[in-house]
Design a protein around this motif. Structure first.
Motif, PDB file in Angstrom:
ATOM      1  N   SER A   8       0.577  -1.301   0.018  1.00  0.00           N
ATOM      2  CA  SER A   8       0.017   0.159  -0.020  1.00  0.00           C
ATOM      3  C   SER A   8       0.889   1.327   0.086  1.00  0.00           C
ATOM      4  CB  SER A   8      -0.793   0.102   1.354  1.00  0.00           C
ATOM      5  OG  SER A   8      -1.995  -1.166   1.194  1.00  0.00           O
ATOM      6  N   VAL A  96      -4.615   3.551  -0.943  1.00  0.00           N
ATOM      7  CA  VAL A  96      -5.546   3.914  -0.081  1.00  0.00           C
ATOM      8  C   VAL A  96      -5.387   5.372  -0.216  1.00  0.00           C
ATOM      9  CG1 VAL A  96      -5.914   3.814   2.436  1.00  0.00           C
ATOM     10  CG2 VAL A  96      -4.636   1.913   1.336  1.00  0.00           C
ATOM     11  N   VAL A 155      -9.089  -0.249   7.343  1.00  0.00           N
ATOM     12  CA  VAL A 155      -7.781  -0.157   6.709  1.00  0.00           C
ATOM     13  C   VAL A 155      -6.768  -0.606   7.831  1.00  0.00           C
ATOM     14  CG1 VAL A 155      -5.854   1.363   5.755  1.00  0.00           C
ATOM     15  CG2 VAL A 155      -8.190   1.613   5.267  1.00  0.00           C
TER      16      VAL A 155
END
Length: 176
Positions: A8, A96, A155
């Motif tokens: 990420s 993200v 998350v």
């Protein structure tokens, strides 16, 4: 499919001093973005932020700026038009994303990231627009376009994977 911290990059869109007072629940959006960035920092997730016309709208909120690895200044609503793609770390295919305004800069950037082949996770409770209806319609459009709509807690816990993660207590403290 779950988010992976090692794959990420966190992208914070335009969490700017002069813009946030105009955003519905602006302080909550700032707080959520700050928590998200703090967690990303703890877990080794790179953080890239953008600033829309900073000479007019000011810079990102100081606390956000301090946590970012890079800041991309932009004039396009879509940050990819001003070099965001070149600033993203190599080898990380999950983005993200959060920030403002959901229906303009964040939406256009997320759509371009999807077009570029990234998996895009939109943190719904860390996004904002001046009008909540615009925000909600943008989140629907993003979901229909292939982005995955998530929350900050989703998350955090997916990045950590389990309660034995060395930063579990730190993260738990941040989200409570």
């Amino acid at each position: 499919m779950m988010m992976k911290a090692e794959q990420s990059t966190l992208v914070l869109i335009d969490v700017q001093e002069r813009l946030m007072p105009a955003i519905a629940h602006g302080q909550e959006v700032v707080d959520q973005c700050l928590t998200l960035a703090t967690i990303a920092g703890l877990l080794g997730v790179p953080i890239v932020a953008t600033e829309q016309s900073p000479e007019k709208l000011g810079h990102n909120v100081d606390d956000i700026r301090e946590l970012c690895d890079q800041v991309v200044s932009k004039d396009h609503f879509d940050a990819c038009g001003d070099g965001l793609l070149e600033q993203l770390p190599q080898g990380r295919q999950e983005i993200v994303i959060s920030g403002c305004e959901t229906h303009v800069c964040m939406l256009q950037t997320a759509l371009s990231l999807l077009d570029a082949g990234y998996t895009v996770w939109v943190v719904a409770d860390a996004t904002g627009s001046r009008n909540e209806f615009d925000r909600d319609v943008a989140l629907d459009r993003l979901a229909q376009s292939g982005a995955r709509i998530v929350t900050l807690e989703m998350v955090a816990f997916e990045w950590m994977k389990n309660s034995k993660h060395p930063h579990f207590r730190d993260v738990q403290h941040l989200i409570k």
